[in-house]
Design a protein around this motif. Structure first.
Motif, short mmCIF file in Angstrom:
data_model
loop_
_atom_site.label_atom_id
_atom_site.label_comp_id
_atom_site.label_asym_id
_atom_site.label_seq_id
_atom_site.Cartn_x
_atom_site.Cartn_y
_atom_site.Cartn_z
N GLU A 254 36.23 -8.69 60.23
CA GLU A 254 35.72 -10.00 59.54
C GLU A 254 36.66 -10.98 59.47
O GLU A 254 36.00 -12.05 59.47
N LYS B 125 35.89 -15.17 60.96
CA LYS B 125 35.55 -16.34 59.93
C LYS B 125 37.09 -17.11 60.83
O LYS B 125 36.36 -18.30 60.87
N VAL C 134 29.21 -10.23 63.84
CA VAL C 134 30.19 -9.43 63.02
C VAL C 134 29.10 -8.04 61.87
O VAL C 134 29.55 -6.87 61.38
N GLU C 135 28.45 -8.90 61.25
CA GLU C 135 27.44 -7.87 60.76
C GLU C 135 26.79 -6.95 61.33
O GLU C 135 26.18 -5.38 61.21
N GLY D 57 29.23 -4.11 61.88
CA GLY D 57 30.03 -3.54 60.49
C GLY D 57 28.87 -2.37 60.62
O GLY D 57 29.04 -1.42 59.74
#
Length: 104
Positions: free
Chosen positions: A70, A74, A83-84, A87
């Motif tokens: 994360e 950022k 990032v998704e 994850g």
């Protein structure tokens, strides 16, 4: 008087359909194998990319001891989509190394 033959007979059509179905039966299993292979290559590439970005972040921020996926997003090291995806893959960064949890 000679009769002009037009079209195909039922036997000819049946033979063609049989040959086509045999070809499909041969090809489909190979396609499924290629799909899983492509997914594995994509996952490995994702790990390599996140590892590179984590290393770059830690090199540029020497005071940082650890970083999360994360945080990489950022700070602009990863896009929101990356990032998704990371994850969803369950990737975590532990001691500067990207790890993928073992499959159950």
């Amino acid at each position: 008087m000679t009769r002009v033959r037009r079209g195909f007979t039922l036997v000819e059509m049946t033979i063609v359909l049989f040959i086509i179905s045999l070809l499909i039966l041969i090809i489909l299993p190979n396609l499924n194998g290629q799909r899983s292979r492509a997914q594995k290559i994509h996952r490995d590439a994702m790990v390599t990319m996140v590892q590179g970005q984590a290393t770059a972040y830690l090199d540029e921020n020497p005071t940082a001891k650890t970083v999360t996926i994360e945080e990489l997003g950022k700070q602009g090291y990863l896009t929101a989509q990356q990032v998704e995806r990371a994850g969803k893959e369950g990737l975590v960064i532990h001691d500067g190394q990207v790890e993928r949890p073992a499959k159950k």
